[in-house]
Write a protein that holds these residues in place. Structure first.
Motif, PDB file in Angstrom:
ATOM      1  N   VAL A  71       0.567  -1.786  -0.093  1.00 51.55           N
ATOM      2  CA  VAL A  71       0.220  -0.201   0.151  1.00 51.55           C
ATOM      3  C   VAL A  71       0.770   1.029  -0.134  1.00 51.55           C
ATOM      4  O   VAL A  71       1.412   1.667   1.117  1.00 51.55           O
ATOM      5  CB  VAL A  71      -0.866  -0.298   1.213  1.00 51.55           C
ATOM      6  N   ARG A  72       0.845   2.097  -1.083  1.00 50.69           N
ATOM      7  CA  ARG A  72       1.654   2.959  -0.802  1.00 50.69           C
ATOM      8  C   ARG A  72       0.451   4.506  -0.609  1.00 50.69           C
ATOM      9  O   ARG A  72      -0.252   4.919  -0.614  1.00 50.69           O
ATOM     10  CB  ARG A  72       2.053   4.074  -2.267  1.00 50.69           C
ATOM     11  N   THR A  73       1.739   4.791   0.761  1.00 49.05           N
ATOM     12  CA  THR A  73       0.998   6.134   1.859  1.00 49.05           C
ATOM     13  C   THR A  73       1.697   7.405   1.592  1.00 49.05           C
ATOM     14  O   THR A  73       2.471   7.300   0.979  1.00 49.05           O
ATOM     15  CB  THR A  73       0.322   4.973   3.301  1.00 49.05           C
ATOM     16  N   SER A  74       0.927   8.006   2.434  1.00 51.40           N
ATOM     17  CA  SER A  74       1.674   9.276   2.946  1.00 51.40           C
ATOM     18  C   SER A  74       2.965   9.465   3.105  1.00 51.40           C
ATOM     19  O   SER A  74       3.585  10.622   3.428  1.00 51.40           O
ATOM     20  CB  SER A  74       0.433  10.707   2.969  1.00 51.40           C
ATOM     21  N   VAL A  75       2.779   8.330   4.218  1.00 51.81           N
ATOM     22  CA  VAL A  75       3.991   8.135   4.845  1.00 51.81           C
ATOM     23  C   VAL A  75       5.130   7.256   4.327  1.00 51.81           C
ATOM     24  O   VAL A  75       6.436   6.614   4.601  1.00 51.81           O
ATOM     25  CB  VAL A  75       4.224   7.631   6.078  1.00 51.81           C
ATOM     26  N   GLY A  76       5.462   6.917   2.838  1.00 47.90           N
ATOM     27  CA  GLY A  76       5.804   5.737   2.483  1.00 47.90           C
ATOM     28  C   GLY A  76       5.258   4.293   2.138  1.00 47.90           C
ATOM     29  O   GLY A  76       3.687   4.355   2.385  1.00 47.90           O
ATOM     30  N   TRP A  77       5.877   3.030   1.454  1.00 49.20           N
ATOM     31  CA  TRP A  77       4.765   1.965   1.186  1.00 49.20           C
ATOM     32  C   TRP A  77       5.345   0.578   2.445  1.00 49.20           C
ATOM     33  O   TRP A  77       5.475   1.571   3.471  1.00 49.20           O
ATOM     34  CB  TRP A  77       5.613   0.868   0.127  1.00 49.20           C
TER      35      TRP A  77
END
Length: 273
Positions: free
Chosen positions: A51-57
């Motif tokens: 999952v790619r999120t605003s804090v990274g993978w």
């Protein structure tokens, strides 16, 4: 807050990409995955999710250590009585799956493991080597270290290491923006599922082993195994919780080992299957 800022804020709290990984296929009797199931052998996927999120993978689960099932390992049949698992490459399942998307363990910001059965814990050594923090439920880690054994499908060499950076959770928790741990004990004492909220508004509930097969969802039938007899009532409670959450949040509920529905069609174009 203006509309543009509100949209940006919502995006920061959501997943911008979800990638399905198939790290192996196990040969499993239906009765293991579905209470009252038959002896028919199913070819079930061993799954993980990026999952790619605003804090990274963020990596959810780590698959099987393929080395156990290769060469002349004298114990390999002990862990696969219905037939040896198949792997998508000749190399390491997790490393190769990450590489297919241009990633290495060092690119992972956070990880989680739904429970510590060997088909979920086999890649923890790679995360430890990269210094990645790994989320696990307190009850799961305690059971794995104090009670569980090889006969329970717990292989201590996967997870009993001072080099693993555990982040210990107690029940529901935020793993990263847009990615939540959902406590679903029963199959194991500290099993957890995952909720992923996507930037497009979709919500995904990855049941993992709280519900193995789509038939469990469609027919309201429980997963067929649990680590301790006293945990069987929790299998029903967690099953029902996921069904209710999916309904309440209009979420897509994904069974954890289903050969029919994995990977979900909507996510398959970014799958490593």
């Amino acid at each position: 807050m203006d509309a543009e800022a509100s949209t940006a804020s919502a995006r920061d709290q959501s997943a911008t990409e979800i990638i399905c990984l198939t790290l192996a296929w196990d040969q499993i009797p239906e009765s293991i995955s579905l209470e009252g199931g038959s002896d028919q052998i199913l070819r079930e996927p061993v799954i993980a999710i990026l999952v790619r999120t605003s804090v990274g993978w963020v990596l959810l689960d780590t698959g099987t250590d393929a080395r156990r099932f290769r060469g002349d390992n004298p114990e390999r049949d002990l862990y696969a009585p219905a037939g040896l698992p198949e792997f998508p490459t000749e190399g390491d399942p997790l490393l190769d799956a990450l590489a297919a998307h241009g990633l290495t363990p060092a690119d992972i910001a956070f990880a989680a493991v739904s429970h510590l059965h060997f088909d979920h814990s086999g890649g923890l050594r790679h995360l430890a080597a990269a210094g990645v923090e790994v989320c696990v439920q307190r009850a799961e880690l305690a059971f794995a270290l104090a009670e569980a054994g090889r006969e329970d499908a717990y292989l201590r060499e996967d997870y009993d290491s001072a080099s693993i950076r555990w982040r210990v959770l107690d029940g529901d928790a935020v793993i990263a923006p847009g990615v939540d741990a959902v406590s679903t004990p029963g199959h194991t004492p500290g099993h957890m599922s995952y909720r992923v909220r996507a930037a497009n508004g979709d919500t995904w509930l990855f049941a993992m082993d709280a519900i193995d097969l789509q038939a469990g969802i469609d027919l309201d039938r429980l997963v067929g195994t649990w680590a301790r007899e006293q945990d069987k009532p929790a299998v029903r409670t967690s099953h029902d919780r996921l069904i209710a959450l999916a309904r309440a949040e209009d979420a897509r509920l994904v069974a954890g080992h289903c050969p029919v529905t994995w990977p979900p069609r909507e996510l398959a174009t970014r799958s490593a299957c």
